[in-house]
Design a protein around this motif. Structure first.
Motif, mmCIF file in Angstrom:
data_model
loop_
_atom_site.group_PDB
_atom_site.id
_atom_site.type_symbol
_atom_site.label_atom_id
_atom_site.label_comp_id
_atom_site.label_asym_id
_atom_site.label_seq_id
_atom_site.Cartn_x
_atom_site.Cartn_y
_atom_site.Cartn_z
ATOM 1 N N LEU A 161 0.836 -1.080 -0.050
ATOM 2 C CA LEU A 161 -0.038 -0.092 0.118
ATOM 3 C C LEU A 161 1.018 1.286 -0.018
ATOM 4 N N VAL A 162 2.004 0.929 0.794
ATOM 5 C CA VAL A 162 2.921 2.422 0.805
ATOM 6 C C VAL A 162 3.457 2.636 -0.535
ATOM 7 N N ARG A 163 3.672 1.624 -0.974
ATOM 8 C CA ARG A 163 4.343 1.713 -2.630
ATOM 9 C C ARG A 163 3.506 2.068 -3.565
ATOM 10 N N LEU A 164 2.272 1.657 -3.381
ATOM 11 C CA LEU A 164 1.287 2.047 -4.354
ATOM 12 C C LEU A 164 1.031 3.570 -4.324
ATOM 13 N N TYR A 165 0.902 3.963 -2.912
ATOM 14 C CA TYR A 165 0.895 5.423 -2.529
ATOM 15 C C TYR A 165 1.933 6.260 -3.242
ATOM 16 N N GLU A 166 2.971 5.656 -3.317
ATOM 17 C CA GLU A 166 4.156 6.472 -3.560
ATOM 18 C C GLU A 166 4.393 6.329 -5.316
ATOM 19 N N ARG A 167 3.377 5.683 -5.831
ATOM 20 C CA ARG A 167 3.185 5.750 -7.300
ATOM 21 C C ARG A 167 2.377 6.667 -7.995
ATOM 22 N N GLN A 168 1.479 7.337 -6.857
ATOM 23 C CA GLN A 168 0.570 8.489 -7.285
ATOM 24 C C GLN A 168 1.254 9.712 -7.766
ATOM 25 N N SER A 169 0.724 10.513 -8.501
ATOM 26 C CA SER A 169 1.421 11.644 -9.340
ATOM 27 C C SER A 169 1.776 12.412 -8.301
ATOM 28 N N ASP A 170 1.148 12.856 -7.213
ATOM 29 C CA ASP A 170 1.473 13.738 -6.273
ATOM 30 C C ASP A 170 2.697 13.521 -5.597
ATOM 31 N N SER A 171 2.747 11.929 -5.350
ATOM 32 C CA SER A 171 4.347 11.394 -4.638
ATOM 33 C C SER A 171 5.373 11.553 -5.663
ATOM 34 N N VAL A 172 5.296 11.212 -6.902
ATOM 35 C CA VAL A 172 6.221 11.281 -7.808
ATOM 36 C C VAL A 172 6.511 12.554 -8.046
ATOM 37 N N ALA A 173 5.688 13.343 -8.008
ATOM 38 C CA ALA A 173 6.220 14.881 -8.088
ATOM 39 C C ALA A 173 7.104 15.530 -7.168
ATOM 40 N N ARG A 174 7.014 15.042 -5.793
ATOM 41 C CA ARG A 174 7.575 15.345 -4.547
ATOM 42 C C ARG A 174 8.746 14.609 -4.233
ATOM 43 N N LEU A 175 8.944 13.270 -4.458
ATOM 44 C CA LEU A 175 9.937 12.384 -4.038
ATOM 45 C C LEU A 175 11.152 12.238 -5.066
ATOM 46 N N PRO A 176 12.104 12.114 -4.708
ATOM 47 C CA PRO A 176 13.174 12.261 -5.906
ATOM 48 C C PRO A 176 13.032 10.833 -6.643
ATOM 49 N N GLY A 177 13.429 10.789 -8.102
ATOM 50 C CA GLY A 177 13.334 9.601 -8.866
ATOM 51 C C GLY A 177 14.342 8.317 -8.143
ATOM 52 N N TRP A 178 15.335 8.835 -7.862
ATOM 53 C CA TRP A 178 16.164 7.784 -7.349
ATOM 54 C C TRP A 178 15.594 7.162 -6.048
ATOM 55 N N TYR A 179 14.832 7.859 -5.145
ATOM 56 C CA TYR A 179 14.237 7.301 -4.144
ATOM 57 C C TYR A 179 13.251 6.297 -4.684
ATOM 58 N N LEU A 180 12.444 6.433 -5.364
ATOM 59 C CA LEU A 180 11.133 5.726 -6.107
ATOM 60 C C LEU A 180 11.910 4.737 -6.708
ATOM 61 N N ALA A 181 12.930 4.502 -7.338
ATOM 62 C CA ALA A 181 13.502 3.359 -7.896
ATOM 63 C C ALA A 181 14.090 2.434 -6.690
ATOM 64 N N LEU A 182 14.712 3.191 -5.775
ATOM 65 C CA LEU A 182 15.183 2.537 -4.671
ATOM 66 C C LEU A 182 14.283 1.788 -4.005
ATOM 67 N N ARG A 183 13.057 2.307 -3.655
ATOM 68 C CA ARG A 183 11.990 1.792 -2.935
ATOM 69 C C ARG A 183 11.211 0.616 -3.779
ATOM 70 N N THR A 184 11.365 0.659 -4.971
ATOM 71 C CA THR A 184 10.566 -0.254 -5.710
ATOM 72 C C THR A 184 11.661 -1.437 -5.471
ATOM 73 N N LEU A 185 12.817 -1.522 -5.565
ATOM 74 C CA LEU A 185 13.885 -2.752 -5.296
ATOM 75 C C LEU A 185 13.613 -3.230 -4.084
ATOM 76 N N LEU A 186 13.537 -2.224 -3.098
ATOM 77 C CA LEU A 186 13.459 -2.734 -1.532
ATOM 78 C C LEU A 186 11.999 -3.433 -1.239
ATOM 79 N N THR A 187 10.899 -2.979 -1.952
ATOM 80 C CA THR A 187 9.680 -3.336 -1.687
ATOM 81 C C THR A 187 9.878 -4.854 -2.186
ATOM 82 N N VAL A 188 10.314 -4.824 -3.336
ATOM 83 C CA VAL A 188 10.209 -6.479 -4.031
ATOM 84 C C VAL A 188 10.708 -7.434 -3.078
ATOM 85 N N VAL A 189 12.009 -6.906 -2.724
ATOM 86 C CA VAL A 189 12.682 -8.196 -1.681
ATOM 87 C C VAL A 189 11.871 -7.983 -0.457
#
Length: 153
Positions: free
Chosen positions: A108-136
């Protein structure tokens, strides 16, 4: 999946943060009974702590990047509390249900971070890192759910 612009320190800390998930899951699956119980409890507690930590990230984002009282601010503040409100009660559940609740919280947190307002406020590197971490993290939870379901009742 990972951006080459991910700063080394967050990348290293994020990967190091996976160690308790992976090591505890390995002990649960591979070790003898007394160690399995200890490792499962450690896994669940660590998972709850990390899920709560993710909420804190969004509290900080709301305070620093959103205008107080705005729709974005209010939504992000509610989201900031949701992980803790999932994590804490999950520690009172049977291990299988706790694993499922915690896993759902991470998703749920990762889905929230994929919303447009989160994408606009969070660095791209953070979003990529969070995807990797969430998968593991989700995979380690799934391994333990499957392992528990294979145990005799």
């Amino acid at each position: 999946m990972m951006s080459s612009t991910t700063p080394r320190l967050p990348l290293g800390l994020g990967l190091a943060g996976l160690l308790p998930f992976v090591l505890c899951a390995a002990v649960v699956v591979l070790a003898g009974l007394p160690w399995q119980a200890i490792a499962m409890q450690a896994f669940l507690y660590y998972s709850a702590v990390i899920l709560s930590f993710l909420g804190g990230i969004h509290w900080g984002v709301a305070m620093s990047l959103d205008q107080g009282g705005s729709t974005e601010f209010n939504g992000r503040m509610v989201m900031a509390m949701a992980p803790s409100l999932i994590a804490w009660p999950s520690l009172m559940l049977d291990a299988r249900f706790a694993l499922l609740a915690l896993m759902a919280g991470f998703l749920l947190v990762r889905l929230y971070e994929r919303q447009s307002d989160s994408v606009a406020r969070l660095p791209g590197w953070y979003l990529a890192l969070r995807t990797l971490l969430t998968v593991v993290v989700v995979l380690t939870h799934l391994v333990l759910v499957i392992w528990l379901s294979l145990l005799p009742v």
